[in-house]
Design a protein around this motif. Structure first.
Motif, PDB file in Angstrom:
ATOM      1  N   ILE A  31      -0.815  39.357 -41.338  1.00  0.00           N
ATOM      2  CA  ILE A  31      -1.597  38.788 -40.226  1.00  0.00           C
ATOM      3  C   ILE A  31      -2.626  39.806 -39.727  1.00  0.00           C
ATOM      4  CG2 ILE A  31      -1.422  38.067 -37.784  1.00  0.00           C
ATOM      5  CD1 ILE A  31       1.141  36.577 -38.560  1.00  0.00           C
ATOM      6  N   ASP A  32      -2.304  41.096 -39.826  1.00  0.00           N
ATOM      7  CA  ASP A  32      -3.261  42.126 -39.408  1.00  0.00           C
ATOM      8  C   ASP A  32      -4.574  42.026 -40.182  1.00  0.00           C
ATOM      9  OD1 ASP A  32      -1.566  43.128 -37.543  1.00  0.00           O
ATOM     10  OD2 ASP A  32      -0.789  44.765 -38.813  1.00  0.00           O
ATOM     11  N   TYR A  90      -0.938  34.284 -31.528  1.00  0.00           N
ATOM     12  CA  TYR A  90       0.276  33.985 -32.293  1.00  0.00           C
ATOM     13  C   TYR A  90       1.449  34.686 -31.637  1.00  0.00           C
ATOM     14  CZ  TYR A  90      -0.616  38.613 -34.332  1.00  0.00           C
ATOM     15  OH  TYR A  90      -0.843  39.959 -34.505  1.00  0.00           O
ATOM     16  N   THR A 132       4.498  37.172 -31.605  1.00  0.00           N
ATOM     17  CA  THR A 132       4.792  38.396 -32.368  1.00  0.00           C
ATOM     18  C   THR A 132       6.291  38.541 -32.612  1.00  0.00           C
ATOM     19  OG1 THR A 132       5.016  39.733 -30.371  1.00  0.00           O
ATOM     20  CG2 THR A 132       2.799  39.578 -31.327  1.00  0.00           C
ATOM     21  N   VAL A 170       4.412  32.146 -39.623  1.00  0.00           N
ATOM     22  CA  VAL A 170       3.879  32.384 -38.277  1.00  0.00           C
ATOM     23  C   VAL A 170       2.619  31.533 -38.139  1.00  0.00           C
ATOM     24  CG1 VAL A 170       2.891  34.091 -36.691  1.00  0.00           C
ATOM     25  CG2 VAL A 170       4.809  34.724 -38.188  1.00  0.00           C
ATOM     26  N   ASN A 186       8.663  41.456 -41.559  1.00  0.00           N
ATOM     27  CA  ASN A 186       7.789  42.646 -41.561  1.00  0.00           C
ATOM     28  C   ASN A 186       6.514  42.373 -42.351  1.00  0.00           C
ATOM     29  OD1 ASN A 186       9.467  44.158 -39.985  1.00  0.00           O
ATOM     30  ND2 ASN A 186      10.606  44.970 -41.735  1.00  0.00           N
ATOM     31  N   TYR A 229       3.849  39.924 -40.627  1.00  0.00           N
ATOM     32  CA  TYR A 229       3.011  40.525 -39.581  1.00  0.00           C
ATOM     33  C   TYR A 229       2.020  41.533 -40.159  1.00  0.00           C
ATOM     34  CZ  TYR A 229       5.415  37.916 -36.044  1.00  0.00           C
ATOM     35  OH  TYR A 229       5.882  36.874 -35.290  1.00  0.00           O
ATOM     36  N   SER A 230       2.368  42.180 -41.263  1.00  0.00           N
ATOM     37  CA  SER A 230       1.374  43.106 -41.836  1.00  0.00           C
ATOM     38  C   SER A 230       0.205  42.308 -42.435  1.00  0.00           C
ATOM     39  CB  SER A 230       2.018  44.050 -42.846  1.00  0.00           C
ATOM     40  OG  SER A 230       2.342  43.345 -44.002  1.00  0.00           O
ATOM     41  N   ASP A 254       5.858  34.653 -26.665  1.00  0.00           N
ATOM     42  CA  ASP A 254       7.025  35.445 -27.083  1.00  0.00           C
ATOM     43  C   ASP A 254       8.180  35.248 -26.107  1.00  0.00           C
ATOM     44  OD1 ASP A 254       5.424  36.409 -29.060  1.00  0.00           O
ATOM     45  OD2 ASP A 254       5.537  38.513 -28.470  1.00  0.00           O
TER      46      ASP A 254
END
Ligand code: GLY
Length: 424
Positions: A402-403, A412, A414, A331, A396, A399-400, A218
């Motif tokens: 990827i959870d 990865y 963030t 990502v 948004n 990333y949800s 990051d």
């Protein structure tokens, strides 16, 4: 028609995915591919740089079009070999691919034809390079001349770092012969963007701009990788700005290549930096970007096979390409330790659950199938691309999703798209 795709990463999975949508395509083969592509293509057990083997196979199997993903076979002349045998292949020939194979060659063309780029010097002797570094101002950029898998460029912020880079490239020969010569160039400040164009050496069609995130951690910290994420479109590259880039850089580059006896056919990837004095070229690549292709191809509405065939047959029209209005963010999920040292063989959980989302695409890079599961099998494991209503929404959402995925040692970034969020 039958199409052969060469390569085995996320870029090639995105290519296979896009080619599969063409109504003209009956069958796709991929050499060597990866197991994640098996739903769309049949794997061919040939290495991506086995040029003669691939040409023999394409001849035997009456392949109508071959599409080359990575730079190595292009730089080694795969297009020349196929063309000699009358096989249609999409990509630049050996002479043209030198714009990626030799950073010295690329810089010489840029300088000779006054295409905006950083000032530079070339060195063959480490002692001369080290001497030059003594009085230089920092930061500056040190580049191995040849192919180094995206790892041959160092931004040195001090004399000490610059000396270490020269030693690693020229004395320890970390990249072998690719480090026989180096380019030392001024550091330029600005936003980096990837502008890819499809060209038959005369006409050019710019693809939607994308921005890549090359550093492993990051905030752009840590060593450079092949790319840890990307997004498209880029708000700072408006239609007018793209027009300016085309006038100052893209058309002059294609014209310069022609003046050097190069008919450049395929994808020309121009790595640009948007400085306060306008766009300048950082480097050229002779192929689709990875992961840029994982956000560009999902937005492209035109039939890619048609476009590629028009390039091969020297009849690319100057049309406007059509784009999905949605934004795409990718990502990359990697193995911890990449790009240096990492372990593989871990089970990837949660992939099947993502199949129900229409706007989510999984592009496999380093995976291997075992029974009903996928295992990690490389540094960059998967690219997860999401199409959203605007970039913030896509960020948004990605990333949800990827959870929902998990594997041991998963790493990865963030902050893909963070420049956009903080307003550049
Ligand atoms: N993403 C950088 C490259 O494809 O070279």
């Amino acid at each position: 028609m039958k199409v052969l795709v060469i390569g085995n990463g996320g870029r090639e999975h995105a290519l296979v995915w896009k080619i599969y949508q063409s109504e003209r395509v009956e069958k796709i083969y991929v050499a060597p591919g990866n197991d994640g592509m098996l739903e769309l293509a049949e794997r061919v057990d040939l290495a991506l740089d086995d040029i003669k083997g691939l040409a023999n196979w394409a001849e035997r199997n009456q392949i109508d079009l071959t599409v080359v993903g990575p730079e190595k076979p292009l730089v080694e002349g795969i297009v020349d070999e196929f063309t000699l045998r009358g096989l249609k292949i999409f990509g630049p020939d050996k002479k043209a691919a030198r714009i990626e194979g030799s950073k010295v060659f690329a810089k010489e063309i840029l300088r000779k034809y006054h295409i905006p780029t950083a000032e530079y010097e070339v060195f063959t002797e480490p002692a001369e390079a080290l001497n030059y570094l003594e009085d230089a101002s920092y930061p500056l950029v040190i580049k191995a001349e040849g192919l180094a898998g995206g790892k041959g460029v160092v931004i040195a912020t001090s004399l000490k770092q610059a000396r270490a880079a020269v030693a690693r490239i020229m004395e320890e020969r970390l990249f072998g012969d690719a480090g026989n010569r180096i380019v030392i160039e001024d550091f330029l400040e600005g936003e980096e963007v990837s502008i890819l164009v499809i060209t038959d050496g005369e006409s050019i069609l710019p693809l939607a701009p994308a921005q890549d995130h090359k550093a492993i951690f990051d905030g752009d910290e840590g060593p450079n990788t092949g790319g840890m994420g990307a997004y498209s479109p880029i708000p700072i590259i408006s239609k007018d700005v793209l027009q300016e880039i085309a006038q100052k850089i893209l058309y002059p580059a294609i014209k310069a290549f022609r003046a050097e006896g190069i008919k450049y056919k395929g994808i020309l990837y121009v790595g640009l930096i948007m400085t306060s004095l306008g766009p300048k070229v950082l480097d050229f690549n002779a192929r689709f970007g990875d992961p840029e292709s994982q956000v560009i191809l999902p937005r492209l509405k035109n039939d890619l096979v048609d476009l590629m065939e028009m390039v091969v047959e020297d009849r690319l029209p100057e049309i406007e390409l059509e784009w999905d209005e949605r934004s795409a963010v990718c990502v990359v999920l990697a193995s911890a330790g990449y790009p240096i040292d990492y372990k593989t063989g871990y089970r990837i959980k949660g992939l099947a659950g993502l199949a129900k989302y229409d706007n989510v695409l999984l592009f496999h890079a380093g995976t291997k199938q075992k029974g009903n599961n996928y295992l990690t099998d490389g540094g960059r494991v998967l690219g997860i691309t999401v199409l959203g209503d605007g970039l913030l929404d896509a960020i948004n959402q990605v990333y949800s999703y990827i959870d929902e995925i998990d594997f041991e040692d998963m790493h990865y970034r963030t902050d893909i798209g963070y420049r956009l969020i903080r307003g550049y």
